[in-house]
Scaffold this motif. Structure first.
Motif, PDB file in Angstrom:
ATOM      1  N   GLY A 128       0.506   1.330 -12.316  1.00 54.13           N
ATOM      2  CA  GLY A 128       1.963   1.261 -12.825  1.00 54.13           C
ATOM      3  C   GLY A 128       2.738   0.885 -11.887  1.00 54.13           C
ATOM      4  N   GLU A 129       2.783   1.612 -10.718  1.00 55.17           N
ATOM      5  CA  GLU A 129       3.539   1.274  -9.497  1.00 55.17           C
ATOM      6  C   GLU A 129       3.451  -0.154  -8.877  1.00 55.17           C
ATOM      7  N   ALA A 130       2.119  -0.698  -8.979  1.00 61.00           N
ATOM      8  CA  ALA A 130       1.982  -1.930  -8.522  1.00 61.00           C
ATOM      9  C   ALA A 130       1.756  -3.165  -9.525  1.00 61.00           C
ATOM     10  N   VAL A 156      -2.898  -1.536  -2.737  1.00 58.73           N
ATOM     11  CA  VAL A 156      -3.900  -0.732  -2.480  1.00 58.73           C
ATOM     12  C   VAL A 156      -3.241   0.807  -2.682  1.00 58.73           C
ATOM     13  N   MET A 157      -3.433   1.229  -3.818  1.00 62.97           N
ATOM     14  CA  MET A 157      -2.759   2.624  -4.314  1.00 62.97           C
ATOM     15  C   MET A 157      -3.748   3.765  -4.196  1.00 62.97           C
ATOM     16  N   GLY A 158      -3.282   4.849  -3.791  1.00 62.68           N
ATOM     17  CA  GLY A 158      -4.022   6.109  -3.566  1.00 62.68           C
ATOM     18  C   GLY A 158      -4.199   6.874  -4.905  1.00 62.68           C
ATOM     19  N   CYS A 159      -3.792   6.706  -5.993  1.00 62.98           N
ATOM     20  CA  CYS A 159      -3.759   7.385  -7.150  1.00 62.98           C
ATOM     21  C   CYS A 159      -3.772   6.519  -8.102  1.00 62.98           C
ATOM     22  N   VAL A 160      -4.820   7.221  -9.302  1.00 62.68           N
ATOM     23  CA  VAL A 160      -5.106   6.496 -10.454  1.00 62.68           C
ATOM     24  C   VAL A 160      -3.915   6.560 -11.530  1.00 62.68           C
ATOM     25  N   VAL A 161      -3.265   7.860 -11.277  1.00 64.37           N
ATOM     26  CA  VAL A 161      -2.158   8.009 -12.338  1.00 64.37           C
ATOM     27  C   VAL A 161      -1.045   6.903 -12.086  1.00 64.37           C
ATOM     28  N   ASN A 162      -0.383   7.069 -11.016  1.00 62.14           N
ATOM     29  CA  ASN A 162       0.898   6.133 -10.701  1.00 62.14           C
ATOM     30  C   ASN A 162       0.181   4.679 -10.274  1.00 62.14           C
ATOM     31  N   GLY A 163      -0.730   4.693  -9.538  1.00 58.83           N
ATOM     32  CA  GLY A 163      -1.214   3.264  -8.942  1.00 58.83           C
ATOM     33  C   GLY A 163      -1.132   2.124  -9.736  1.00 58.83           C
ATOM     34  N   SER A 183       0.914  -1.145   0.143  1.00 58.78           N
ATOM     35  CA  SER A 183      -0.108  -0.106  -0.055  1.00 58.78           C
ATOM     36  C   SER A 183       1.048   1.298  -0.034  1.00 58.78           C
ATOM     37  N   CYS A 184       0.416   2.209  -0.568  1.00 59.53           N
ATOM     38  CA  CYS A 184       1.328   3.412  -1.010  1.00 59.53           C
ATOM     39  C   CYS A 184       1.102   4.258   0.394  1.00 59.53           C
ATOM     40  N   PRO A 185       2.261   5.236   0.557  1.00 62.35           N
ATOM     41  CA  PRO A 185       2.031   5.910   1.888  1.00 62.35           C
ATOM     42  C   PRO A 185       0.879   7.081   1.712  1.00 62.35           C
ATOM     43  N   THR A 186       0.271   7.467   0.636  1.00 63.06           N
ATOM     44  CA  THR A 186      -0.457   8.448   0.350  1.00 63.06           C
ATOM     45  C   THR A 186       0.267   9.751   0.175  1.00 63.06           C
ATOM     46  N   CYS A 187      -0.470  10.699  -0.445  1.00 65.26           N
ATOM     47  CA  CYS A 187       0.361  12.084  -0.745  1.00 65.26           C
ATOM     48  C   CYS A 187      -0.522  12.870  -1.020  1.00 65.26           C
ATOM     49  N   GLY A 188      -0.216  14.026  -1.698  1.00 62.52           N
ATOM     50  CA  GLY A 188      -1.163  15.128  -1.955  1.00 62.52           C
ATOM     51  C   GLY A 188      -2.135  14.791  -3.224  1.00 62.52           C
ATOM     52  N   ARG A 189      -1.965  13.889  -3.794  1.00 59.95           N
ATOM     53  CA  ARG A 189      -2.686  13.352  -4.807  1.00 59.95           C
ATOM     54  C   ARG A 189      -3.629  12.420  -4.491  1.00 59.95           C
ATOM     55  N   THR A 190      -3.528  12.013  -3.385  1.00 58.24           N
ATOM     56  CA  THR A 190      -4.735  10.994  -2.703  1.00 58.24           C
ATOM     57  C   THR A 190      -6.076  11.671  -2.667  1.00 58.24           C
ATOM     58  N   GLN A 191      -7.079  11.189  -3.188  1.00 57.25           N
ATOM     59  CA  GLN A 191      -8.343  11.711  -3.150  1.00 57.25           C
ATOM     60  C   GLN A 191      -9.738  10.765  -2.542  1.00 57.25           C
TER      61      GLN A 191
HETATM   62  S1  SF4 Z   1       0.267   5.934  -5.438  1.00 59.89           S
HETATM   63 FE1  SF4 Z   1      -0.286   7.849  -5.826  1.00 59.89          FE
HETATM   64  S2  SF4 Z   1      -1.316   8.469  -3.964  1.00 59.89           S
HETATM   65 FE2  SF4 Z   1      -0.045   6.950  -3.474  1.00 59.89          FE
HETATM   66  S3  SF4 Z   1       1.754   7.854  -2.812  1.00 59.89           S
HETATM   67 FE3  SF4 Z   1       2.160   7.414  -5.063  1.00 59.89          FE
HETATM   68  S4  SF4 Z   1       1.578   9.174  -5.988  1.00 59.89           S
HETATM   69 FE4  SF4 Z   1       0.818   9.275  -4.118  1.00 59.89          FE
END
Ligand code: SF4
Length: 344
Positions: free
Chosen positions: A294-296, A285-292, A252-260
């Motif tokens: 891809g990152e996972a 479990v990722m917070g953001c559609v743009v990176n989520g 799971s991502c740490p959440t950031c300013g992009r998390t909505q």
């Molecule tokens: S996955 Fe998106 S919301 Fe979560 S930390 Fe990375 S950029 Fe921020």
């Protein structure tokens, strides 16, 4: 030990110790059952008196994992535990009353093919070794070697050794030294590590470093609290090093300013819902559609949050879009499908 292999190329085993009154069979068994469910592979109980030793046969009844009796001071308790059928003994040969008493225990352990763990503890080192009260790694190793020699002289080699200290650099150095000098399986851990949060971190650092160096055959995380947490923490350490696989791995991502979306609550809920599942599955479990997604990419299945909604994806490929309040449910459905409709 019993039906479990410790040492050599055998998988590193996870063990724990009950903190119930051993004389209370019902409570002790209930705790052991919870530990077994959590994945505990070897269980140790304290045997402080004869009444506790007498409870062992009942505690053992139908138990699928080896039972180890932890003995201090009185060799008769070790004999009674062997008589009760325990699969392992943890003693400190230095404190059970002279070589003749040790010999009596060793003779019986040999006859029953029960291994003995020599448990050296920085807090209770022999006075002649802790010069001026200072405990050094070498002194701990000397204590272990002294006990090993005592057992070897009695032609006993089914030995495991632990060199525990609550100080991480001290236990690291002691285990490294001993690993270079003997070939016996090592039981590793940081003793009196502390409460759940601090103790888990301290244990992860101490145990993790040793395991990464190839030292250690069986692990006990020692925490002040419910021992079930010890087992979960041990598996997290082993899983993070790729040494064992158990249960779902949640990324799971740490959440950031992009998390909505309320990702922290969602991640907690996902973890809770999947806690009992023992499948080799990676869930993101990722917070953001743009990176989520891809990152996972390497996750089997996951979610990525958007604004009031989120995406469900598999292996980084988007499957569908769902409302935020349905995300957990839909993710569970997806996992359910992956593991062939198993209910949980
Ligand atoms: S996955 Fe998106 S919301 Fe979560 S930390 Fe990375 S950029 Fe921020």
């Amino acid at each position: 030990m019993g039906n479990v292999t410790i040492g050599g190329d055998a998988p590193i085993t996870v063990q724990s110790m009950t903190n119930t009154d051993t004389r209370n069979v019902a409570q002790t068994r209930a705790q052991i059952n919870n530990l077994v469910k959590a994945g505990c592979e070897i269980i140790r109980v304290a045997v402080p008196d004869m009444e506790a030793a007498k409870a062992l046969p009942q505690i053992k009844q139908g138990l699928g994992i080896p039972l180890v009796a932890d003995i201090h001071f009185d060799y008769r308790l070790a004999l009674a535990s062997l008589e009760a059928g325990v699969e392992g003994l943890r003693i400190n040969p230095g404190n059970i009353g002279g070589e003749d008493k040790v010999a009596a225990v060793v003779k019986e352990a040999k006859r029953k093919k029960v291994p003995i763990r020599i448990g050296v503890n920085a807090g209770s080192l022999e006075k002649d070794l802790a010069v001026g009260g200072a405990v050094t790694p070498e002194a701990m190793v000397q204590s272990a070697l002294r006990h090993i020699t005592m057992l070897e002289k009695m032609d006993f080699y089914d030995i495991k050794v632990s060199l525990k200290a609550s100080d991480v650099p001290l236990m690291l150095e002691a285990y490294r030294l001993l690993a270079g000098r003997v070939d016996y399986p090592l039981h590793i851990g940081v003793t009196e590590a502390g409460t759940l949060f601090r103790g888990s971190i301290k244990s992860a650092v101490g145990i993790g470093i040793l395991l990464w160096e190839g030292i250690g055959d069986t692990v006990r995380v020692s925490l002040t609290g419910d021992p079930v947490h010890e087992v979960s923490a041990a598996y997290e350490i082993l899983k993070s090093l790729g040494l064992r696989q158990r249960g779902v791995e949640i990324i799971s991502c740490p959440t950031c300013g992009r998390t909505q979306i309320d990702l922290i609550t969602i991640a907690g809920e996902v973890e809770e819902r999947l806690a009992a599942l023992d499948e080799p599955l990676k869930v993101a479990v990722m917070g953001c559609v743009v990176n989520g997604p891809g990152e996972a990419k390497h996750a089997d299945v996951g979610i990525a949050g958007g604004k009031g909604e989120g995406l469900i994806f598999r292996k980084g490929k988007v499957i569908r879009k769902v409302k935020e309040e349905l995300l957990v449910e839909e993710l569970i459905k997806e996992i359910d499908q992956i593991i062939n409709g198993r209910n949980f």
